[in-house]
Design a protein around this motif. Structure first.
Motif, PDB file in Angstrom:
ATOM      1  N   LEU A  68      -0.519  17.611  27.751  1.00  0.00           N
ATOM      2  CA  LEU A  68      -0.610  19.071  27.694  1.00  0.00           C
ATOM      3  C   LEU A  68       0.091  19.695  28.894  1.00  0.00           C
ATOM      4  O   LEU A  68       0.006  19.168  30.015  1.00  0.00           O
ATOM      5  CB  LEU A  68      -2.081  19.506  27.667  1.00  0.00           C
ATOM      6  N   ASP A  69       0.773  20.822  28.661  1.00  0.00           N
ATOM      7  CA  ASP A  69       1.340  21.603  29.757  1.00  0.00           C
ATOM      8  C   ASP A  69       1.206  23.072  29.406  1.00  0.00           C
ATOM      9  O   ASP A  69       0.900  23.438  28.262  1.00  0.00           O
ATOM     10  CB  ASP A  69       2.801  21.213  30.012  1.00  0.00           C
ATOM     11  N   ASN A  70       1.408  23.925  30.377  1.00  0.00           N
ATOM     12  CA  ASN A  70       1.250  25.377  30.180  1.00  0.00           C
ATOM     13  C   ASN A  70       2.585  26.078  30.026  1.00  0.00           C
ATOM     14  O   ASN A  70       2.747  27.225  30.427  1.00  0.00           O
ATOM     15  CB  ASN A  70       0.457  25.983  31.343  1.00  0.00           C
ATOM     16  N   GLY A  71       3.546  25.371  29.432  1.00  0.00           N
ATOM     17  CA  GLY A  71       4.848  25.991  29.172  1.00  0.00           C
ATOM     18  C   GLY A  71       4.802  26.907  27.964  1.00  0.00           C
ATOM     19  O   GLY A  71       3.740  27.189  27.382  1.00  0.00           O
ATOM     20  N   ASN A  72       5.986  27.367  27.557  1.00  0.00           N
ATOM     21  CA  ASN A  72       6.082  28.303  26.436  1.00  0.00           C
ATOM     22  C   ASN A  72       6.018  27.621  25.077  1.00  0.00           C
ATOM     23  O   ASN A  72       5.992  28.302  24.048  1.00  0.00           O
ATOM     24  CB  ASN A  72       7.389  29.108  26.540  1.00  0.00           C
ATOM     25  N   GLY A  73       6.043  26.292  25.058  1.00  0.00           N
ATOM     26  CA  GLY A  73       5.932  25.589  23.789  1.00  0.00           C
ATOM     27  C   GLY A  73       7.244  25.532  23.034  1.00  0.00           C
ATOM     28  O   GLY A  73       8.306  25.903  23.529  1.00  0.00           O
ATOM     29  N   VAL A  74       7.148  25.041  21.789  1.00  0.00           N
ATOM     30  CA  VAL A  74       8.315  24.882  20.920  1.00  0.00           C
ATOM     31  C   VAL A  74       8.290  25.983  19.879  1.00  0.00           C
ATOM     32  O   VAL A  74       7.249  26.244  19.257  1.00  0.00           O
ATOM     33  CB  VAL A  74       8.303  23.494  20.240  1.00  0.00           C
ATOM     34  N   SER A  75       9.424  26.626  19.688  1.00  0.00           N
ATOM     35  CA  SER A  75       9.493  27.695  18.691  1.00  0.00           C
ATOM     36  C   SER A  75       9.358  27.109  17.283  1.00  0.00           C
ATOM     37  O   SER A  75       9.689  25.943  17.038  1.00  0.00           O
ATOM     38  CB  SER A  75      10.802  28.464  18.831  1.00  0.00           C
ATOM     39  N   ALA A  76       8.867  27.929  16.370  1.00  0.00           N
ATOM     40  CA  ALA A  76       8.623  27.459  15.002  1.00  0.00           C
ATOM     41  C   ALA A  76       9.907  26.988  14.334  1.00  0.00           C
ATOM     42  O   ALA A  76       9.883  26.062  13.511  1.00  0.00           O
ATOM     43  CB  ALA A  76       7.973  28.571  14.171  1.00  0.00           C
ATOM     44  N   GLY A  77      11.024  27.570  14.659  1.00  0.00           N
ATOM     45  CA  GLY A  77      12.279  27.173  14.034  1.00  0.00           C
ATOM     46  C   GLY A  77      12.776  25.808  14.461  1.00  0.00           C
ATOM     47  O   GLY A  77      13.649  25.229  13.801  1.00  0.00           O
ATOM     48  N   ASN A  78      12.234  25.293  15.552  1.00  0.00           N
ATOM     49  CA  ASN A  78      12.693  23.991  16.065  1.00  0.00           C
ATOM     50  C   ASN A  78      11.760  22.839  15.739  1.00  0.00           C
ATOM     51  O   ASN A  78      11.974  21.721  16.212  1.00  0.00           O
ATOM     52  CB  ASN A  78      12.866  24.066  17.596  1.00  0.00           C
ATOM     53  N   PHE A  79      10.688  23.109  14.939  1.00  0.00           N
ATOM     54  CA  PHE A  79       9.728  22.047  14.630  1.00  0.00           C
ATOM     55  C   PHE A  79      10.404  20.863  13.940  1.00  0.00           C
ATOM     56  O   PHE A  79      10.186  19.701  14.293  1.00  0.00           O
ATOM     57  CB  PHE A  79       8.609  22.595  13.740  1.00  0.00           C
ATOM     58  N   GLU A  80      11.233  21.155  12.929  1.00  0.00           N
ATOM     59  CA  GLU A  80      11.832  20.075  12.145  1.00  0.00           C
ATOM     60  C   GLU A  80      12.908  19.331  12.929  1.00  0.00           C
ATOM     61  O   GLU A  80      13.221  18.181  12.606  1.00  0.00           O
ATOM     62  CB  GLU A  80      12.428  20.644  10.855  1.00  0.00           C
ATOM     63  N   LEU A  81      13.496  19.973  13.940  1.00  0.00           N
ATOM     64  CA  LEU A  81      14.577  19.345  14.713  1.00  0.00           C
ATOM     65  C   LEU A  81      14.075  18.666  15.978  1.00  0.00           C
ATOM     66  O   LEU A  81      14.869  18.068  16.712  1.00  0.00           O
ATOM     67  CB  LEU A  81      15.629  20.405  15.094  1.00  0.00           C
ATOM     68  N   LEU A  82      12.765  18.747  16.227  1.00  0.00           N
ATOM     69  CA  LEU A  82      12.241  18.360  17.534  1.00  0.00           C
ATOM     70  C   LEU A  82      12.530  16.907  17.874  1.00  0.00           C
ATOM     71  O   LEU A  82      12.883  16.589  19.013  1.00  0.00           O
ATOM     72  CB  LEU A  82      10.730  18.622  17.568  1.00  0.00           C
ATOM     73  N   PHE A  83      12.398  16.000  16.926  1.00  0.00           N
ATOM     74  CA  PHE A  83      12.563  14.571  17.198  1.00  0.00           C
ATOM     75  C   PHE A  83      13.903  14.030  16.699  1.00  0.00           C
ATOM     76  O   PHE A  83      14.066  12.814  16.603  1.00  0.00           O
ATOM     77  CB  PHE A  83      11.415  13.782  16.555  1.00  0.00           C
ATOM     78  N   ASP A  84      14.842  14.922  16.391  1.00  0.00           N
ATOM     79  CA  ASP A  84      16.174  14.467  15.989  1.00  0.00           C
ATOM     80  C   ASP A  84      16.973  14.044  17.219  1.00  0.00           C
ATOM     81  O   ASP A  84      16.805  14.612  18.312  1.00  0.00           O
ATOM     82  CB  ASP A  84      16.924  15.583  15.256  1.00  0.00           C
ATOM     83  N   PRO A  85      17.858  13.074  17.075  1.00  0.00           N
ATOM     84  CA  PRO A  85      18.671  12.655  18.226  1.00  0.00           C
ATOM     85  C   PRO A  85      19.651  13.747  18.641  1.00  0.00           C
ATOM     86  O   PRO A  85      20.199  14.470  17.803  1.00  0.00           O
ATOM     87  CB  PRO A  85      19.389  11.400  17.712  1.00  0.00           C
ATOM     88  N   PHE A  86      19.821  13.886  19.946  1.00  0.00           N
ATOM     89  CA  PHE A  86      20.758  14.815  20.580  1.00  0.00           C
ATOM     90  C   PHE A  86      20.360  16.277  20.410  1.00  0.00           C
ATOM     91  O   PHE A  86      21.160  17.167  20.693  1.00  0.00           O
ATOM     92  CB  PHE A  86      22.193  14.607  20.064  1.00  0.00           C
TER      93      PHE A  86
END
Length: 585
Positions: free
Chosen positions: A509-527
């Motif tokens: 856990l961290d207190n950053g801004n998190g991941v935007s909803a549009g990037n959920f599907e790309l989060l674990f893609d290479p590069f």
């Protein structure tokens, strides 16, 4: 060899190597025979008085007959009670009772005088019972006692009647009959003993196989459910865990693993069926709707109410059994994903091994050339310090271009190193880790001087490749520190470790801004990266390492903080929870 010697050796083998009935069967037959003795004694006394009353003289029975039968009735009752109450030395009790039967029958035969068919039949019962209930040597003694008493009684009666030996032949024939009945009874008893042994061995084998089957079903990683007549009659531990159903019955506390092994625990199965029908209605109805004799296979999406973030999808196979029963097998698709990831790692390893040198050689030349050019530019700037400003500007611009080339070659080199890390770890070398001891040591080695808050709510034990787990946590914690520093001046990361069903959960856990909803599907893609200084391979490598160890790495958008969740199968369950909190600064 002499026939007499053969007969003697056969008798010796018979006496020393006979088999007897097991104690439970002996007790049952002994109670039956003791009851029979008591009934016969009462019936004999009754028939004695009836015969005396219906005779011509209507006189009472003789004193010897009354005394003998009264004594027989009393001892029969005592022997029956003792045999029923006392369970020790049952054969001794039976031997004493059978010897008593022979003596009483001999006294009755003496009072009768002539050979009596009814008493002879009772002798036959005693001899047969002795060979069935006693050891061969004891039964032989009882039979010889009966023969001696019968022959002696008839011989004594013949002397008392002026040496008339007319009935002595009948006595000898009766004695021969005793031996024949004894031999036949012994043969039958031996067959019964052998059948009892075979049945006992079969029962033990069936029980052993049943215990093995129960243990195998309980330890299976796949869930097993058996449905008979629209009701669940068997459900193993994996079925509870894969469907996230509790092992708590309505009226009892938490059940143990031994309770789950008792698959016929009606309360537990009834509670399992109710939870399944409530939380997995679609799955339950699909299992019931399959027609008899038909099989079906489909993929089942575990609903969110059943903690879908842990198991995700299950493969369900419904196999018909006999008597309209159905076997339902639940398989977690994470293992297939891990196998696919292993194949992907192997393919990537072959690719990177073949091109690594081809890329690194020219890359090293470019990096070296850019460094040499920067050194030349630096020398020119020192030599031409008195030149015009336009010349200095051109040299400075060239220096910046050379630095750009050098920095980009370093970035390409980092990308190659990350890919090579993936290719070098094709097979996970798993080790047993106690996270409560391993995690503080890991944080002290790699993150000393950073604010990392560790909370361990249990003491789980997992199986994981140590190097790969280090790489995963280093990537996740560094990301947390980096992105939380963008949002707040004080960057810190929290690590929560706890158990859910049969899995160990590690939340970063961290207190950053998190991941935007549009990037959920790309989060674990290479590069894919949102950081200009990153290579986009950190999360991809972490997920690949997780899948190689039958684990999962997820981003949990529902959490109030930025949460990356590592889910690892537990190899040991501990119901005693203990909270450990540490602050490594």
């Amino acid at each position: 060899m002499n026939p007499a010697t053969n007969l003697s050796s056969a008798i010796t083998r018979y006496v020393h190597h006979d088999d007897t009935l097991p104690l439970p069967q002996l007790r049952k037959l002994g109670l039956i025979y003791s009851s029979y003795r008591f009934v016969v004694s009462l019936f004999s006394m009754l028939m004695l008085y009836i015969s005396a009353r219906t005779g011509d003289s209507a006189s009472l029975p003789s004193f010897l007959q009354q005394t003998t039968l009264s004594f027989y009735i009393l001892l029969s009752l005592i022997l029956l009670g003792l045999f029923y109450v006392v369970r020790k030395h049952m054969r001794r009790q039976l031997a004493f009772g059978l010897a008593l039967d022979v003596i009483i029958l001999s006294l009755l035969l003496y009072t009768t005088g002539n050979p009596d068919l009814q008493l002879t039949m009772l002798y036959m019962v005693v001899v047969a019972a002795s060979f069935m209930l006693l050891h061969g040597s004891q039964a032989l003694v009882i039979t010889l006692l009966a023969i001696i008493l019968v022959i002696y009684q008839q011989f004594f009666y013949a002397i008392a009647n002026s040496m008339s030996l007319a009935n002595l032949g009948d006595a000898l024939l009766m004695s021969a009959s005793f031996l024949a009945v004894g031999g036949l009874s012994w043969s039958i008893s031996q067959r019964l003993v052998q059948l009892e042994k075979v049945a006992a061995n079969h029962a033990k084998e069936v029980e052993r196989l049943n215990v093995i089957n129960q243990e195998v079903i309980t330890q299976m990683v796949n869930g097993v459910i058996v449905i008979d007549k629209q009701h669940i009659v068997l459900a193993n531990l994996a079925a509870h865990q894969l469907l996230s159903l509790s092992l708590v019955t309505p009226n009892t506390a938490q059940n143990t693993l031994d309770d789950v092994k008792e698959t016929h625990n009606k309360a537990l199965l009834s509670n399992f069926e109710q939870q399944l029908n409530k939380q997995h209605t679609q799955l339950f109805n699909a299992c019931l709707s399959v027609a008899s004799g038909q099989s079906r296979a489909f993929t089942y999406d575990v609903p969110a109410v059943a903690n879908a973030s842990i198991f995700g999808k299950l493969r369900v196979q419904i196999i018909p059994l006999k008597d309209d029963s159905k076997l339902v097998i639940l398989e977690d698709l994470r293992r297939e994903q891990a196998s696919a990831q292993q194949l992907k790692l192997a393919s990537l390893g072959q690719l990177t091994a073949s091109i690594a040198h081809e890329i690194r050689n020219p890359l090293a030349a470019i990096s070296q050339a850019s460094q040499l050019l920067m050194e030349d530019v630096a020398e020119q700037m020192e030599d031409d310090s008195a030149s015009t400003s336009e010349s200095n500007t051109a040299i400075t611009g060239n220096h910046e271009l050379y630095e750009m080339i050098f920095s980009q070659t370093k970035r390409v080199n980092r990308i190659i190193e990350d890919i090579l890390k993936l290719s070098r770890q094709q097979t996970a070398t798993q080790q047993v880790l106690e996270l409560a001891e391993w995690m503080p040591s890991f944080l002290e080695n790699y993150f000393q001087g950073h604010d990392i808050f560790l909370r361990i709510k249990t003491k789980p034990i997992i199986s994981f490749d140590t190097h790969q787990l280090e790489q995963i946590l280093i990537n996740l914690i560094n990301n947390g520190l980096r992105y939380s520093s963008y949002a707040h001046p004080h960057a810190y990361v929290e690590i929560d470790i706890y158990c859910a069903d049969n899995d160990v959960i590690i939340d970063i856990l961290d207190n950053g801004n998190g991941v935007s909803a549009g990037n959920f599907e790309l989060l674990f893609d290479p590069f894919f990266t949102t950081d200009t200084a990153g290579t986009g391979l950190g999360l991809y490598l972490s997920q690949a390492f997780c899948e190689a160890n039958q684990a999962r790495l997820l981003y949990i958008p529902e959490h109030e903080k930025t949460c990356f969740r590592l889910i690892v199968p537990s190899i040991k369950s501990d119901n005693k929870f203990q909270t450990i909190e540490e602050n490594l600064t």
